[in-house]
Design an enzyme around this catalytic site. Sequence first.
Site, PDB file in Angstrom:
ATOM      1  N   TRP A  19      62.670 -87.928   6.103  1.00 19.06           N
ATOM      2  CA  TRP A  19      63.941 -87.562   5.271  1.00 19.06           C
ATOM      3  C   TRP A  19      64.298 -86.067   5.959  1.00 19.06           C
ATOM      4  O   TRP A  19      64.471 -85.482   5.644  1.00 19.06           O
ATOM      5  CB  TRP A  19      62.435 -87.241   4.063  1.00 19.06           C
ATOM      6  CG  TRP A  19      63.515 -87.204   2.986  1.00 19.06           C
ATOM      7  CD1 TRP A  19      64.638 -87.755   2.420  1.00 19.06           C
ATOM      8  CD2 TRP A  19      63.389 -86.453   1.769  1.00 19.06           C
ATOM      9  NE1 TRP A  19      65.371 -87.064   1.207  1.00 19.06           N
ATOM     10  CE2 TRP A  19      64.468 -85.858   0.476  1.00 19.06           C
ATOM     11  CE3 TRP A  19      62.431 -84.981   1.755  1.00 19.06           C
ATOM     12  CZ2 TRP A  19      64.327 -86.074  -0.373  1.00 19.06           C
ATOM     13  CZ3 TRP A  19      62.031 -84.278   0.688  1.00 19.06           C
ATOM     14  CH2 TRP A  19      63.053 -84.167  -0.508  1.00 19.06           C
ATOM     15  N   ASP A  42      58.295 -92.709   9.861  1.00 25.29           N
ATOM     16  CA  ASP A  42      58.618 -93.278   8.753  1.00 25.29           C
ATOM     17  C   ASP A  42      59.775 -92.917   7.865  1.00 25.29           C
ATOM     18  O   ASP A  42      60.579 -91.971   8.014  1.00 25.29           O
ATOM     19  CB  ASP A  42      57.091 -92.227   7.919  1.00 25.29           C
ATOM     20  CG  ASP A  42      57.462 -92.413   6.214  1.00 25.29           C
ATOM     21  OD1 ASP A  42      56.953 -93.047   5.657  1.00 25.29           O
ATOM     22  OD2 ASP A  42      58.156 -91.426   5.564  1.00 25.29           O
ATOM     23  N   TYR A  47      66.589 -93.653   2.651  1.00 23.83           N
ATOM     24  CA  TYR A  47      67.338 -92.165   3.783  1.00 23.83           C
ATOM     25  C   TYR A  47      68.193 -92.288   4.535  1.00 23.83           C
ATOM     26  O   TYR A  47      68.312 -91.003   4.964  1.00 23.83           O
ATOM     27  CB  TYR A  47      65.604 -91.992   4.909  1.00 23.83           C
ATOM     28  CG  TYR A  47      64.615 -91.537   4.373  1.00 23.83           C
ATOM     29  CD1 TYR A  47      64.237 -90.688   2.853  1.00 23.83           C
ATOM     30  CD2 TYR A  47      63.498 -91.673   4.955  1.00 23.83           C
ATOM     31  CE1 TYR A  47      63.158 -90.955   2.096  1.00 23.83           C
ATOM     32  CE2 TYR A  47      62.512 -91.251   4.425  1.00 23.83           C
ATOM     33  CZ  TYR A  47      61.964 -90.542   3.441  1.00 23.83           C
ATOM     34  OH  TYR A  47      60.458 -90.646   2.526  1.00 23.83           O
ATOM     35  N   SER A 135      53.870 -95.940  -2.901  1.00 19.66           N
ATOM     36  CA  SER A 135      53.603 -94.687  -2.981  1.00 19.66           C
ATOM     37  C   SER A 135      54.448 -93.973  -3.722  1.00 19.66           C
ATOM     38  O   SER A 135      54.960 -94.618  -4.433  1.00 19.66           O
ATOM     39  CB  SER A 135      55.431 -94.474  -1.967  1.00 19.66           C
ATOM     40  OG  SER A 135      55.826 -93.116  -1.193  1.00 19.66           O
ATOM     41  N   ASN A 136      54.229 -93.004  -4.154  1.00 17.11           N
ATOM     42  CA  ASN A 136      54.144 -91.915  -5.722  1.00 17.11           C
ATOM     43  C   ASN A 136      53.333 -93.019  -6.959  1.00 17.11           C
ATOM     44  O   ASN A 136      53.987 -92.967  -7.308  1.00 17.11           O
ATOM     45  CB  ASN A 136      55.796 -91.826  -6.093  1.00 17.11           C
ATOM     46  CG  ASN A 136      55.939 -90.746  -4.773  1.00 17.11           C
ATOM     47  OD1 ASN A 136      55.536 -90.342  -4.763  1.00 17.11           O
ATOM     48  ND2 ASN A 136      57.149 -91.804  -3.924  1.00 17.11           N
ATOM     49  N   GLN A 157      51.288 -93.944  -0.364  1.00 18.12           N
ATOM     50  CA  GLN A 157      51.826 -92.271   0.497  1.00 18.12           C
ATOM     51  C   GLN A 157      52.642 -91.321  -0.579  1.00 18.12           C
ATOM     52  O   GLN A 157      53.492 -91.444  -1.515  1.00 18.12           O
ATOM     53  CB  GLN A 157      53.391 -92.463   1.285  1.00 18.12           C
ATOM     54  CG  GLN A 157      53.240 -91.674   1.535  1.00 18.12           C
ATOM     55  CD  GLN A 157      54.720 -91.771   2.447  1.00 18.12           C
ATOM     56  OE1 GLN A 157      56.013 -91.170   2.293  1.00 18.12           O
ATOM     57  NE2 GLN A 157      54.625 -92.456   3.846  1.00 18.12           N
ATOM     58  N   LEU A 186      53.633 -80.178   4.790  1.00 13.30           N
ATOM     59  CA  LEU A 186      53.765 -78.071   4.756  1.00 13.30           C
ATOM     60  C   LEU A 186      54.772 -78.319   4.382  1.00 13.30           C
ATOM     61  O   LEU A 186      54.794 -76.698   4.186  1.00 13.30           O
ATOM     62  CB  LEU A 186      54.437 -78.573   6.302  1.00 13.30           C
ATOM     63  CG  LEU A 186      54.130 -79.017   7.148  1.00 13.30           C
ATOM     64  CD1 LEU A 186      55.328 -78.875   9.040  1.00 13.30           C
ATOM     65  CD2 LEU A 186      52.494 -78.628   7.305  1.00 13.30           C
TER      66      LEU A 186
HETATM   67  P1  NAP Z   1      57.267 -81.364   5.661  1.00 20.01           P
HETATM   68  O1  NAP Z   1      56.636 -82.080   6.959  1.00 20.01           O
HETATM   69  O2  NAP Z   1      56.201 -80.998   4.878  1.00 20.01           O
HETATM   70  O3  NAP Z   1      58.119 -79.696   6.240  1.00 20.01           O
HETATM   71  C1  NAP Z   1      58.884 -79.673   6.734  1.00 20.01           C
HETATM   72  C2  NAP Z   1      60.354 -78.884   7.156  1.00 20.01           C
HETATM   73  O4  NAP Z   1      58.720 -78.002   8.058  1.00 20.01           O
HETATM   74  C3  NAP Z   1      61.229 -79.071   8.418  1.00 20.01           C
HETATM   75  O5  NAP Z   1      61.926 -77.371   7.515  1.00 20.01           O
HETATM   76  C4  NAP Z   1      60.167 -78.579   9.702  1.00 20.01           C
HETATM   77  O6  NAP Z   1      61.297 -78.494  10.399  1.00 20.01           O
HETATM   78  C5  NAP Z   1      59.427 -77.586   9.242  1.00 20.01           C
HETATM   79  N1  NAP Z   1      58.122 -78.413  10.137  1.00 20.01           N
HETATM   80  C6  NAP Z   1      57.716 -78.957  10.754  1.00 20.01           C
HETATM   81  N2  NAP Z   1      57.111 -78.443  11.774  1.00 20.01           N
HETATM   82  C7  NAP Z   1      56.588 -77.943  11.860  1.00 20.01           C
HETATM   83  C8  NAP Z   1      56.596 -76.219  12.630  1.00 20.01           C
HETATM   84  N3  NAP Z   1      55.689 -76.675  14.003  1.00 20.01           N
HETATM   85  N4  NAP Z   1      56.835 -74.885  12.983  1.00 20.01           N
HETATM   86  C9  NAP Z   1      57.661 -74.713  11.822  1.00 20.01           C
HETATM   87  N5  NAP Z   1      58.150 -75.361  11.018  1.00 20.01           N
HETATM   88  C10 NAP Z   1      57.923 -76.106  11.229  1.00 20.01           C
HETATM   89  O7  NAP Z   1      58.902 -81.829   4.463  1.00 20.01           O
HETATM   90  P2  NAP Z   1      59.232 -83.359   4.262  1.00 20.01           P
HETATM   91  O8  NAP Z   1      60.058 -83.589   5.182  1.00 20.01           O
HETATM   92  O9  NAP Z   1      59.335 -83.298   2.527  1.00 20.01           O
HETATM   93  O10 NAP Z   1      57.708 -84.453   4.306  1.00 20.01           O
HETATM   94  C11 NAP Z   1      57.397 -84.709   5.927  1.00 20.01           C
HETATM   95  C12 NAP Z   1      58.104 -86.442   5.390  1.00 20.01           C
HETATM   96  O11 NAP Z   1      57.111 -86.849   3.965  1.00 20.01           O
HETATM   97  C13 NAP Z   1      59.675 -87.124   4.843  1.00 20.01           C
HETATM   98  O12 NAP Z   1      60.267 -86.322   6.158  1.00 20.01           O
HETATM   99  C14 NAP Z   1      59.471 -87.944   4.155  1.00 20.01           C
HETATM  100  O13 NAP Z   1      59.183 -89.286   5.738  1.00 20.01           O
HETATM  101  C15 NAP Z   1      57.674 -88.064   4.197  1.00 20.01           C
HETATM  102  N6  NAP Z   1      58.351 -87.941   2.096  1.00 20.01           N
HETATM  103  C16 NAP Z   1      57.640 -89.135   1.138  1.00 20.01           C
HETATM  104  C17 NAP Z   1      58.298 -88.860   0.102  1.00 20.01           C
HETATM  105  C18 NAP Z   1      58.216 -90.011  -0.926  1.00 20.01           C
HETATM  106  O14 NAP Z   1      58.670 -90.173  -2.106  1.00 20.01           O
HETATM  107  N7  NAP Z   1      56.978 -91.223  -0.329  1.00 20.01           N
HETATM  108  C19 NAP Z   1      59.069 -87.863  -0.537  1.00 20.01           C
HETATM  109  C20 NAP Z   1      59.510 -87.206   0.620  1.00 20.01           C
HETATM  110  C21 NAP Z   1      58.719 -86.745   1.760  1.00 20.01           C
HETATM  111  P3  NAP Z   1      62.307 -78.402  11.161  1.00 20.01           P
HETATM  112  O15 NAP Z   1      63.216 -79.887  10.592  1.00 20.01           O
HETATM  113  O16 NAP Z   1      63.408 -77.694  11.917  1.00 20.01           O
HETATM  114  O17 NAP Z   1      61.902 -78.926  12.382  1.00 20.01           O
END
Ligand code: NAP
Length: 276
Positions: A19, A42, A47, A135-136, A157, A186
């Site tokens: 995302w 994913d 997206y 999802s959700n 999810q 995270l």
């Molecule tokens: P997340 O994975 O909780 O956090 C991503 C953030 O953490 C980014 O800023 C990334 O930075 C940073 N990060 C990742 N690994 C790191 C590390 N080892 N050290 C330091 N910083 C780190 O956020 P998210 O994108 O919301 O969730 C993940 C995925 O879940 C999404 O991409 C999507 O595929 C899915 N999602 C699904 C839904 C749904 O409705 N089903 C909703 C939200 C998300 P960098 O990019 O700079 O590495």
Amino acid sequence: MEYVETGAARIPKVGLGTWQNTGSDCAETVRTALDVGYRHVDTAQVYDNEAAVGEGIARSDVDREEVFLTTKVWRSNLRYRDVLDSVQESLDELGVEYVDLLLVHWPHRRVPVAETLDAMTELYESGAVEHLGVSNFTRSQLREAREVADVPLVADQVLYNAYKDQSSLRQYCTRNDVALTAYSPLARGDLLSDALLARIGERYGKSAPQVALRWLVQQHGVVAIPKASSRRHLEQNLDVFEFSLTDDEMARIADRTGSLRVRLRNRLPSVVRRLP
Ligand code: NAP
């Protein structure tokens, strides 16, 4: 890599979230992720990166068949005909013959889930989709969906991380052979500087995000899909299988999810906690 086995599906426990990663950056991230060992990606119709994800897979040295690829049907496409048409568009964008997992992205109050699942089942039967999920969906929405589904729903999810309690849904998923896929594992970055996670990580030479991910994947039936861009972050997030948190550490992190019930449960001696 470890897997969640649901009976119907075998899902790599860590996948790549995409995302807010689009265009050539996204294609490069996916290619790099596969290069460093990811086998689960994913994406979603909304997206705006399915073509880039497909390009990253095509450019990598990893065979398509080795990648567990998920996409999601967006809210505006949940009617029967729209599911069929939009998923065909997704396959065209991704440049693949099938996706491994197709999810209903969000429940919809006015479109019966049975209608959406009927169309998804048609795609499943045609071979365009290997597995179905949602999802959700809350616990009761998942129960309702499972009641009307003709094929197993292998995953829900949802938002799940060390700041978000999902114990009720997780319990339901475990009992019913449904994987719980943790998105925003995270907390979109909020967990990166968490003091407790950092302190626990010091014992193992791991960072706070690695402890946050370990806490998730150490739970039965839980998959995590962190989003990361750099090779360093991608590698770190995959490097969570060579150490284990103690029961006490697992409980202290769970305590952060804030629910009174979880807090009380975690104060019990560990032998009592393990009772059903
Ligand atoms: P997340 O994975 O909780 O956090 C991503 C953030 O953490 C980014 O800023 C990334 O930075 C940073 N990060 C990742 N690994 C790191 C590390 N080892 N050290 C330091 N910083 C780190 O956020 P998210 O994108 O919301 O969730 C993940 C995925 O879940 C999404 O991409 C999507 O595929 C899915 N999602 C699904 C839904 C749904 O409705 N089903 C909703 C939200 C998300 P960098 O990019 O700079 O590495």
